[in-house]
Design a protein around this motif. Structure first.
Motif, mmCIF file in Angstrom:
data_model
loop_
_atom_site.group_PDB
_atom_site.id
_atom_site.type_symbol
_atom_site.label_atom_id
_atom_site.label_comp_id
_atom_site.label_asym_id
_atom_site.label_seq_id
_atom_site.Cartn_x
_atom_site.Cartn_y
_atom_site.Cartn_z
ATOM 1 N N SER A 1 0.803 -1.230 0.000
ATOM 2 C CA SER A 1 0.000 0.000 0.000
ATOM 3 C C SER A 1 0.828 1.268 0.000
ATOM 4 O O SER A 1 0.309 2.339 -0.299
ATOM 5 C CB SER A 1 -0.933 -0.001 1.215
ATOM 6 N N VAL A 2 2.123 1.181 0.342
ATOM 7 C CA VAL A 2 2.969 2.373 0.323
ATOM 8 C C VAL A 2 3.926 2.367 -0.859
ATOM 9 O O VAL A 2 4.860 3.169 -0.920
ATOM 10 C CB VAL A 2 3.758 2.513 1.648
ATOM 11 N N GLY A 3 3.716 1.458 -1.805
ATOM 12 C CA GLY A 3 4.482 1.465 -3.042
ATOM 13 C C GLY A 3 5.773 0.678 -3.028
ATOM 14 O O GLY A 3 6.562 0.770 -3.974
ATOM 15 N N VAL A 4 6.036 -0.121 -1.987
ATOM 16 C CA VAL A 4 7.256 -0.935 -1.943
ATOM 17 C C VAL A 4 7.056 -2.193 -2.781
ATOM 18 O O VAL A 4 6.039 -2.874 -2.657
ATOM 19 C CB VAL A 4 7.623 -1.321 -0.496
ATOM 20 N N GLN A 5 8.032 -2.495 -3.624
ATOM 21 C CA GLN A 5 7.942 -3.621 -4.544
ATOM 22 C C GLN A 5 8.833 -4.766 -4.105
ATOM 23 O O GLN A 5 9.982 -4.559 -3.695
ATOM 24 C CB GLN A 5 8.345 -3.174 -5.946
ATOM 25 N N ARG A 6 8.314 -5.968 -4.194
ATOM 26 C CA ARG A 6 9.074 -7.168 -3.885
ATOM 27 C C ARG A 6 8.655 -8.260 -4.861
ATOM 28 O O ARG A 6 7.681 -8.112 -5.591
ATOM 29 C CB ARG A 6 8.813 -7.616 -2.443
ATOM 30 N N LEU A 7 9.378 -9.372 -4.824
ATOM 31 C CA LEU A 7 9.061 -10.496 -5.697
ATOM 32 C C LEU A 7 8.620 -11.692 -4.861
ATOM 33 O O LEU A 7 9.153 -11.943 -3.776
ATOM 34 C CB LEU A 7 10.274 -10.876 -6.549
ATOM 35 N N GLY A 8 7.645 -12.435 -5.393
ATOM 36 C CA GLY A 8 7.118 -13.612 -4.702
ATOM 37 C C GLY A 8 6.863 -14.752 -5.652
ATOM 38 O O GLY A 8 7.105 -14.651 -6.858
ATOM 39 N N ILE A 9 6.350 -15.853 -5.110
ATOM 40 C CA ILE A 9 6.130 -17.077 -5.875
ATOM 41 C C ILE A 9 4.762 -17.651 -5.545
ATOM 42 O O ILE A 9 4.302 -17.607 -4.403
ATOM 43 C CB ILE A 9 7.186 -18.150 -5.546
ATOM 44 N N ALA A 10 4.135 -18.233 -6.568
ATOM 45 C CA ALA A 10 2.912 -19.007 -6.390
ATOM 46 C C ALA A 10 3.078 -20.340 -7.126
ATOM 47 O O ALA A 10 3.882 -20.458 -8.049
ATOM 48 C CB ALA A 10 1.692 -18.252 -6.909
ATOM 49 N N LYS A 11 2.315 -21.328 -6.715
ATOM 50 C CA LYS A 11 2.437 -22.686 -7.260
ATOM 51 C C LYS A 11 1.102 -23.173 -7.795
ATOM 52 O O LYS A 11 0.041 -22.853 -7.259
ATOM 53 C CB LYS A 11 2.933 -23.636 -6.165
ATOM 54 N N SER A 12 1.162 -23.988 -8.869
ATOM 55 C CA SER A 12 -0.055 -24.537 -9.474
ATOM 56 C C SER A 12 0.265 -25.884 -10.121
ATOM 57 O O SER A 12 1.406 -26.136 -10.525
ATOM 58 C CB SER A 12 -0.602 -23.574 -10.538
ATOM 59 N N VAL A 13 -0.735 -26.727 -10.232
ATOM 60 C CA VAL A 13 -0.558 -27.979 -10.975
ATOM 61 C C VAL A 13 -1.262 -27.937 -12.323
ATOM 62 O O VAL A 13 -1.016 -28.789 -13.176
ATOM 63 C CB VAL A 13 -1.071 -29.187 -10.160
ATOM 64 N N ASP A 14 -2.118 -26.933 -12.541
ATOM 65 C CA ASP A 14 -2.872 -26.874 -13.788
ATOM 66 C C ASP A 14 -2.761 -25.532 -14.517
ATOM 67 O O ASP A 14 -3.293 -25.378 -15.620
ATOM 68 C CB ASP A 14 -4.348 -27.189 -13.549
ATOM 69 N N GLY A 15 -2.087 -24.542 -13.932
ATOM 70 C CA GLY A 15 -1.958 -23.232 -14.556
ATOM 71 C C GLY A 15 -3.128 -22.310 -14.315
ATOM 72 O O GLY A 15 -3.055 -21.123 -14.657
ATOM 73 N N LEU A 16 -4.194 -22.818 -13.741
ATOM 74 C CA LEU A 16 -5.393 -22.013 -13.486
ATOM 75 C C LEU A 16 -5.552 -21.656 -12.020
ATOM 76 O O LEU A 16 -5.954 -20.542 -11.685
ATOM 77 C CB LEU A 16 -6.651 -22.768 -13.955
#
Length: 519
Positions: free
Chosen positions: A218-233
């Protein structure tokens, strides 16, 4: 990628302020949508302290390989955000084009990755008339060949200025069908990615997909993260998020970072990302990891020095995408521009370079008696779960704990295939030694798995040198699309010598390995 553009009824000043908060050549604006729950899901590899691994630029093409269109065309102002994949024995480049009003996605095809032919039916993806991506962007995406189709994950914005990550799918590489809803949206209020998500980059590892993305709070700080999926949806954020933060004051990424791309060159995952300095000059940084989740930044000044910059990308280098080309080398395509403005109108075009991530070692084997002083990585990083190599030259070996992991390439640096050759594991099993010291007289069993499936198992009742052979037909049926042999070794017994008065050695030891190699 966003410019000072009017989106529906939004005033220029509001849009520009939002865009200034987002990193790089083009970025999502304010975001809000359904929340995906976190979990403890992780990539399949152990974590370890990393060596300082250099990344060497082998070749830098000094001219754009994909240029802007002529005045009036859909990509006449900026051509950025390449995503290159191999499909039907050709390179397909899904890139973002800007005409001063809209960002859309087009495709170009090449035989060599340098000379590109734009598809006559471009653009292949554009903002929708209805649904969630009616705003001025449908681009900034990443393509992957998955489930016999091309999945293209992209950034979109609705008519309220809310951006999310969506998915479009193609059978032929040219005609796409959008999924009706975003596949990843912002996190809950107060989260590190509560205000925006974007910059998708997807890899396939094991039996899952992993999405690396930019999040902004909410204050404009940028970071990188990860998400996981088995079907792409359906995607689940990892509980380790965020995995990479902005740089310290004065660094090349102090104002923001984004646009991650991932290379898997064992034993490391390499993350290349765009860093934005206080003066809006952009460069590429990189970090390394042994599991794809816990990252260590290596670069503090950016990958490409000022003396290597041509005029056309003198101010902005961003948006990397990459493909392994053999021998530890990777072809990298990137966006470049000569105007240091926050989002677009950069005179953006696409360039190319070759990186050498080969680490100066034989990736088809592990040999304790090799000259490890020539390698750019530690033996303990290559054979995870091992300890420092011991013994005199010619008689060296390394202890392993109860669990260890090694990745072998099936092609050497000269391009020679290991197909048809068995894998040999040589070492020493201290079954009787462990029993005599612990007082528990039981056999020692060593198990070897390839890409998650048991390939060999050997049981010992006495101290013995061993030579375990895994035949190629069994190896071949366990290989995945990466062509790497992911080998897990485990033992059901171990000893800590210090606990039994054998020595002061406090390591948890199971067995020794001398060599692991294709024979």
């Amino acid at each position: 990628m966003h410019v000072a553009a009017n989106i529906k009824n939004y005033k220029f000043s509001v849009i520009y302020l939002l865009l200034m908060l987002i990193v790089s050549c083009r970025r999502s604006t304010e975001i809000g949508a359904p929340v995906v729950n976190s979990s403890n899901a992780v990539l399949p590899a152990p974590t370890k302290q990393l060596s300082i691994v250099p990344v060497k630029i082998d070749t830098l093409v000094n001219h754009p390989v994909l240029e802007r269109g002529v005045i009036g065309e859909w990509d006449s102002t900026d051509v950025l955000n390449p995503s290159v994949i191999k499909f039907k024995d050709k390179y397909f480049n899904y890139y973002s084009g800007f005409d001063g009003k809209l960002w859309r996605t087009g495709v170009a095809v090449s035989n060599d990755g340098i000379s590109w032919q734009k598809f006559v039916g471009n653009p292949v993806l554009a903002p929708s008339i209805s649904d969630w991506d009616t705003g001025y962007i449908a681009g900034n995406g990443t393509a992957i060949y998955f489930a016999q189709r091309i999945y293209y994950f992209y950034q979109g914005i609705n008519d309220r200025g809310i951006a999310n990550i969506g998915l479009a799918v193609s059978d032929d590489g040219f005609h796409f069908k959008k999924h009706p809803n975003p596949i990843l949206a912002t996190g809950p209020a107060g989260a590190w990615d509560s205000d925006s998500v974007g910059d998708p980059f997807v890899i396939e590892k094991g039996e899952a997909l992993y999405l690396y993305y930019l999040g902004q709070d909410s204050v404009g700080v940028q970071r990188l993260g990860i998400a996981k999926s088995v079907d792409g949806l359906h995607w689940t954020r990892l509980s380790n998020n965020p995995v990479l933060d902005i740089g310290a004051g004065g660094s090349f990424d102090e104002n923001g970072l984004g646009e991650p791309s991932i290379a898997y060159q064992p034993p490391y995952f390499y993350m290349f990302y765009t860093g934005r300095a206080s003066d809006e000059i952009r460069n590429i940084g990189y970090a390394i990891s042994t599991d794809g989740i816990h990252w260590k930044k290596i670069s503090t000044t950016g990958l490409i020095s000022n003396k290597l910059r041509s005029e056309w990308f003198s101010k902005v280098i961003c948006d990397t995408t990459l493909i392994a080309v053999g021998g530890g080398k990777w072809a990298v395509w990137f966006g470049g521009g000569n105007l240091p403005v926050p989002a677009e109108n950069l005179n953006g075009q696409i360039g190319m370079l070759i990186l050498d991530l080969g680490q100066q070692r034989d990736m088809t084997s592990f040999d304790a008696n090799s000259d490890w002083s020539r390698s750019l990585v530690k033996s303990t990083d290559v054979l995870l779960g091992s300890f420092e190599i011991e013994g005199d030259l010619g008689k060296r070996s390394t202890w392993l704990g109860p669990k260890a992991h090694l990745t072998l390439a099936t092609t050497d640096h000269a391009g020679n295939s290991m197909a048809g050759k068995p894998i040999i594991v040589e070492g020493w099993a201290p079954a009787q030694f462990i029993s005599s010291k612990t007082g528990q007289y039981e056999p020692l069993t060593i198990s070897i798995s390839i890409n998650g499936k048991i390939a060999a198992k050997r049981t010992f009742v006495s101290d013995d040198m061993f030579r375990i052979e895994i035949l190629w037909p069994e190896i071949a049926q366990l290989l995945d699309h990466t062509g790497f042999v992911e080998m897990d070794m485990s033992a059901d017994r171990a000893i800590v010598p210090a606990q039994f008065g054998v020595s002061k050695d406090s390591r948890n030891l199971s067995f020794k390995v001398t060599r692991i190699y294709f024979h």
